[in-house]
Design a protein around this motif. Structure first.
Motif, PDB file in Angstrom:
ATOM      1  N   TYR A 229       0.612  -1.301   0.035  1.00 33.17           N
ATOM      2  CA  TYR A 229       0.098   0.053  -0.142  1.00 33.17           C
ATOM      3  C   TYR A 229       0.914   1.200   0.147  1.00 33.17           C
ATOM      4  CZ  TYR A 229       1.359   0.428   4.949  1.00 33.17           C
ATOM      5  OH  TYR A 229       2.091   0.443   5.981  1.00 33.17           O
ATOM      6  N   VAL A 230       0.230   2.059  -0.441  1.00 29.68           N
ATOM      7  CA  VAL A 230       0.523   3.539  -0.072  1.00 29.68           C
ATOM      8  C   VAL A 230      -0.461   4.453   0.516  1.00 29.68           C
ATOM      9  CG1 VAL A 230       2.081   3.560  -2.113  1.00 29.68           C
ATOM     10  CG2 VAL A 230      -0.053   4.424  -2.549  1.00 29.68           C
ATOM     11  N   THR A 231       0.040   5.711   1.134  1.00 28.21           N
ATOM     12  CA  THR A 231      -0.807   6.396   2.053  1.00 28.21           C
ATOM     13  C   THR A 231      -0.743   7.663   1.509  1.00 28.21           C
ATOM     14  OG1 THR A 231       0.502   6.863   3.721  1.00 28.21           O
ATOM     15  CG2 THR A 231      -0.810   5.050   4.027  1.00 28.21           C
ATOM     16  N   GLY A 232      -1.699   8.430   1.371  1.00 30.70           N
ATOM     17  CA  GLY A 232      -1.689  10.064   0.932  1.00 30.70           C
ATOM     18  C   GLY A 232      -3.147  10.522   1.174  1.00 30.70           C
ATOM     19  N   THR A 233      -3.253  11.426   0.186  1.00 27.42           N
ATOM     20  CA  THR A 233      -4.619  12.075   0.260  1.00 27.42           C
ATOM     21  C   THR A 233      -5.297  12.174  -1.354  1.00 27.42           C
ATOM     22  OG1 THR A 233      -3.559  13.845   1.540  1.00 27.42           O
ATOM     23  CG2 THR A 233      -5.452  14.312   0.726  1.00 27.42           C
ATOM     24  N   PHE A 234      -6.517  11.845  -1.379  1.00 25.95           N
ATOM     25  CA  PHE A 234      -7.161  11.428  -2.567  1.00 25.95           C
ATOM     26  C   PHE A 234      -8.101  12.716  -2.747  1.00 25.95           C
ATOM     27  CE2 PHE A 234     -11.217  10.137  -4.637  1.00 25.95           C
ATOM     28  CZ  PHE A 234     -10.783   9.889  -5.989  1.00 25.95           C
ATOM     29  N   ASP A 235      -8.104  13.584  -3.733  1.00 29.61           N
ATOM     30  CA  ASP A 235      -8.981  14.600  -4.042  1.00 29.61           C
ATOM     31  C   ASP A 235     -10.356  14.162  -4.755  1.00 29.61           C
ATOM     32  OD1 ASP A 235     -10.593  16.936  -4.513  1.00 29.61           O
ATOM     33  OD2 ASP A 235      -8.463  18.034  -4.978  1.00 29.61           O
ATOM     34  N   PRO A 236     -11.483  13.911  -4.306  1.00 27.84           N
ATOM     35  CA  PRO A 236     -12.418  13.439  -5.456  1.00 27.84           C
ATOM     36  C   PRO A 236     -12.777  14.527  -6.337  1.00 27.84           C
ATOM     37  CG  PRO A 236     -13.106  13.820  -3.128  1.00 27.84           C
ATOM     38  CD  PRO A 236     -11.773  14.169  -3.048  1.00 27.84           C
ATOM     39  N   SER A 237     -12.609  15.811  -6.229  1.00 32.14           N
ATOM     40  CA  SER A 237     -12.955  16.855  -7.254  1.00 32.14           C
ATOM     41  C   SER A 237     -11.943  16.783  -8.319  1.00 32.14           C
ATOM     42  CB  SER A 237     -13.321  18.261  -6.586  1.00 32.14           C
ATOM     43  OG  SER A 237     -11.989  18.384  -6.105  1.00 32.14           O
ATOM     44  N   SER A 238     -10.657  16.519  -7.983  1.00 33.05           N
ATOM     45  CA  SER A 238      -9.763  16.529  -9.360  1.00 33.05           C
ATOM     46  C   SER A 238      -9.448  15.086  -9.600  1.00 33.05           C
ATOM     47  CB  SER A 238      -8.559  17.433  -8.985  1.00 33.05           C
ATOM     48  OG  SER A 238      -8.130  16.651  -7.797  1.00 33.05           O
ATOM     49  N   GLY A 239      -9.754  14.132  -8.744  1.00 32.88           N
ATOM     50  CA  GLY A 239      -9.280  12.719  -8.890  1.00 32.88           C
ATOM     51  C   GLY A 239      -7.777  12.702  -8.932  1.00 32.88           C
ATOM     52  N   THR A 240      -7.031  13.378  -8.255  1.00 36.20           N
ATOM     53  CA  THR A 240      -5.586  13.130  -7.941  1.00 36.20           C
ATOM     54  C   THR A 240      -5.260  12.626  -6.522  1.00 36.20           C
ATOM     55  OG1 THR A 240      -5.573  15.527  -7.100  1.00 36.20           O
ATOM     56  CG2 THR A 240      -4.736  15.171  -9.403  1.00 36.20           C
ATOM     57  N   PHE A 241      -4.282  12.057  -6.600  1.00 33.84           N
ATOM     58  CA  PHE A 241      -3.901  11.181  -5.227  1.00 33.84           C
ATOM     59  C   PHE A 241      -2.310  11.511  -5.005  1.00 33.84           C
ATOM     60  CE2 PHE A 241      -2.825   6.697  -3.517  1.00 33.84           C
ATOM     61  CZ  PHE A 241      -3.165   7.194  -2.104  1.00 33.84           C
ATOM     62  N   GLU A 242      -2.279  12.327  -4.273  1.00 30.52           N
ATOM     63  CA  GLU A 242      -0.867  12.527  -3.606  1.00 30.52           C
ATOM     64  C   GLU A 242      -0.485  11.351  -2.478  1.00 30.52           C
ATOM     65  OE1 GLU A 242       1.132  14.999  -4.630  1.00 30.52           O
ATOM     66  OE2 GLU A 242      -0.282  15.530  -5.962  1.00 30.52           O
ATOM     67  N   HIS A 243       0.690  10.792  -2.678  1.00 32.27           N
ATOM     68  CA  HIS A 243       1.045   9.603  -1.984  1.00 32.27           C
ATOM     69  C   HIS A 243       2.602   9.404  -1.705  1.00 32.27           C
ATOM     70  CE1 HIS A 243       2.112   6.761  -4.693  1.00 32.27           C
ATOM     71  NE2 HIS A 243       1.200   7.362  -5.603  1.00 32.27           N
ATOM     72  N   GLY A 244       2.862   8.700  -0.638  1.00 30.52           N
ATOM     73  CA  GLY A 244       4.024   8.445  -0.170  1.00 30.52           C
ATOM     74  C   GLY A 244       4.664   7.035  -0.763  1.00 30.52           C
ATOM     75  N   ALA A 245       5.651   6.419  -0.377  1.00 33.59           N
ATOM     76  CA  ALA A 245       6.521   5.316  -0.648  1.00 33.59           C
ATOM     77  C   ALA A 245       5.498   4.071  -0.524  1.00 33.59           C
ATOM     78  CB  ALA A 245       7.595   5.107   0.038  1.00 33.59           C
ATOM     79  N   PHE A 246       5.874   2.978  -1.381  1.00 34.00           N
ATOM     80  CA  PHE A 246       5.195   1.630  -1.112  1.00 34.00           C
ATOM     81  C   PHE A 246       5.643   1.001   0.260  1.00 34.00           C
ATOM     82  CE2 PHE A 246       4.972  -2.704  -2.397  1.00 34.00           C
ATOM     83  CZ  PHE A 246       3.534  -2.830  -2.686  1.00 34.00           C
ATOM     84  N   HIS A 247       4.543   0.083   0.727  1.00 30.31           N
ATOM     85  CA  HIS A 247       5.052  -0.914   1.827  1.00 30.31           C
ATOM     86  C   HIS A 247       4.439  -1.757   1.455  1.00 30.31           C
ATOM     87  CE1 HIS A 247       6.402   2.652   4.437  1.00 30.31           C
ATOM     88  NE2 HIS A 247       5.422   3.516   4.035  1.00 30.31           N
ATOM     89  N   GLU A 248       5.214  -3.078   1.629  1.00 34.62           N
ATOM     90  CA  GLU A 248       4.400  -4.320   1.868  1.00 34.62           C
ATOM     91  C   GLU A 248       3.644  -4.625   3.045  1.00 34.62           C
ATOM     92  OE1 GLU A 248       7.069  -7.896   0.037  1.00 34.62           O
ATOM     93  OE2 GLU A 248       8.595  -6.327   0.625  1.00 34.62           O
ATOM     94  N   LEU A 249       2.496  -5.289   2.695  1.00 34.25           N
ATOM     95  CA  LEU A 249       1.559  -5.460   3.919  1.00 34.25           C
ATOM     96  C   LEU A 249       1.753  -6.741   4.663  1.00 34.25           C
ATOM     97  CD1 LEU A 249      -2.063  -5.037   2.287  1.00 34.25           C
ATOM     98  CD2 LEU A 249      -1.282  -4.035   4.369  1.00 34.25           C
TER      99      LEU A 249
END
Ligand code: FRU
Length: 483
Positions: free
Chosen positions: A254-274
């Protein structure tokens, strides 16, 4: 007879034909979801609908290999007792003739909507894929509505695994994809009514951004909000091993971040294995009525010695993990077994407070093939501490190297193979063993190791060891047989 009827009949006949050989397998699991016959892979359409948990799954009922998948179906009130329902989807129509591939479920107007990928191959092996809709009024019988999304320009036919959710009065869908430039990507769609869908851009990957060079295909994306973060879970293919990371053929994380539903953009950080174990892939989550985010994953990895599992001679292959509740703490995902699994316990805990400085110690009543172990208040001030299950799995913590290791005897050639993670301190271990599977939750679920393993069926021993004085409390419960 319709193609659908015919496929159902053949699947039922094959299940009945092999029932007894399947049930005679000593490695048949006691409380994990498995296929009645044939091969199971991804969890699909996981939802709590009208009070009942529904878990659909990728099912090949005719052989212990991959192929034109069905959607099998289990339901439960409590995550302990499961009912195998009738087949939800068969690959009967032109747009899914080579498989009703993975997808998700959502409630709409009191009905259950499922979205899945219709996989189609022509005589030359060329692939096409369609995102399809099927609707159910009773949660059991589905009416197929056919494709609602066709593949986009710029992507190969590896375009699949729709996961749908509602946010701010709109519907969104993420799809796992591969660009024509052979980069993994997650594609976003948006809809007002779940039938008409508009492409809303690339959510991540596709040769851009932080996941620019990150494999050639992203499978099974799942975007959700949890504890203040937007989290994208997905299964990338094509990563090279890197130190202790990415040791399996394919990964899930997974990656974690912020999804903006109005623009459909997703700013996020690095990938971590679950998961750090040998067998974990294609996880899918849902939010239940209690507000919990719950995950199931397939306890295997595609193309990873699948045909060498000893269960194949008993005509079945693979299983799900136990259901786990997710929490996001300090930007990291923690996984803990859902509380309801306490309902599997058949007796009061056997409990010992232990001080140990020898190898291979056993404690009265601490043994069994389907058990839950809880080791708490662990103090390993020097050297190493280990727990062995049967002769085929061993967990070791080295307090000097600050590394936790899961070892197992390979089911391919018997050689010991290892997976590791860094661990500054070992405080507690919560372990679920089920004849041929082990799930190890470390330090309240901060790290997890999930694996199949194959001890001799009559070896129920559980042994503890330490190189220097180590202390811990051990509790053990026998778990009941559900399947
Ligand atoms: C992941 C996966 C999905 C696909 C399904 C087919 O394991 O390859 O991408 O939809 O399995 O069974």
């Amino acid at each position: 007879m319709s193609k659908d009827k015919q496929l159902r009949l053949e699947a039922d006949q094959n299940t009945a034909k092999h029932k007894s050989i399947v049930e005679q397998d000593p490695y048949r699991l006691h409380y994990h979801i498995m296929p009645p016959v044939g091969l199971l892979n991804d969890p699909n359409g996981f939802i709590q609908w009208k009070g009942t948990y529904h878990l659909f799954y990728q099912w090949m009922p005719f052989k212990t290999g991959h192929g034109a998948k069905f959607w099998g179906h289990y339901s439960s009130q409590d995550f302990v007792h499961w009912k195998h329902e009738e087949i939800a989807l068969t690959p009967s129509e032109w747009y899914e003739k080579n498989g009703c591939y993975s997808g998700s479920a959502i409630e709409h107007d009191g009905k259950l909507y499922v979205f899945y990928t219709g996989n189609v191959k022509d005589d030359n092996g060329n692939r096409e894929s369609y995102q399809c809709l099927a609707i159910s009024e009773d949660g059991i019988h589905f009416e197929k509505k056919g494709p609602v999304i066709e593949r986009l320009e710029g992507y190969t036919a590896h375009f699949r695994d729709p996961k749908v959710w509602e946010q701010d009065g709109q519907y969104f869908m993420v799809i796992g994809a591969q660009t024509k430039g052979l980069k993994g990507a997650v594609v976003l769609f948006q809809s007002e009514n779940l039938v008409d869908w508009t492409h809303a851009g690339i959510l991540t990957g596709g040769g851009e951004g932080i996941l620019k060079e990150f494999g050639y295909m992203f499978e099974c994306p799942d975007l959700f909000y949890l504890d203040g973060k937007d989290i994208l879970v997905f299964s990338p293919q094509g990563l090279e091993p890197e130190g202790m990371k990415y040791q399996n053929v394919y990964q899930a994380g997974y990656v974690t971040g912020t999804f903006d539903p109005s623009s459909g953009t997703f700013e996020h950080g690095a990938f971590h294995e679950l998961d750090h174990g040998f067998d974990f892939y294609a996880p899918q989550t849902t939010k239940d009525k209690k507000g919990r985010r719950i995950l199931f994953a397939w306890m295997s990895v595609p193309d990873q010695n699948e045909q060498d599992h000893p269960t194949i001679k008993h005509q079945w292959l693979h299983n799900m993990t136990i259901p786990r509740e997710l929490k996001c703490i300090g930007g990291k995902l923690y996984q803990v077994p859902v509380r309801e699994l306490e309902g599997l316990r058949v007796n009061e805990a056997v409990e010992h407070r232990v001080e140990l400085q020898q190898k291979n110690q056993q404690f009265e009543g601490v043994r069994g093939k389907a058990v839950e172990l809880l080791a708490e208040d662990i103090i390993v001030s020097k050297g190493w501490f280990d727990i062995s299950v049967g002769e085929a799995a061993r967990m070791v913590y080295s307090s000097e190297q600050k590394i936790f290791t899961l070892e197992r005897q390979s089911y391919v050639d018997g050689v010991v193979e290892k997976r590791h993670c860094r661990l500054d301190d070992l405080n507690n271990l919560h372990i679920f063993v089920d004849t041929s599977s082990i799930e190890v939750f470390i330090n309240d679920g901060e790290h997890v190791f999930t694996s199949r393993f194959y001890p001799s069926p009559d070896n129920e021993s559980i042994q503890f060891g330490a190189s220097e004085k180590s202390c811990f409390t051990i509790k053990k419960w026998d778990l009941t047989r559900i399947f």
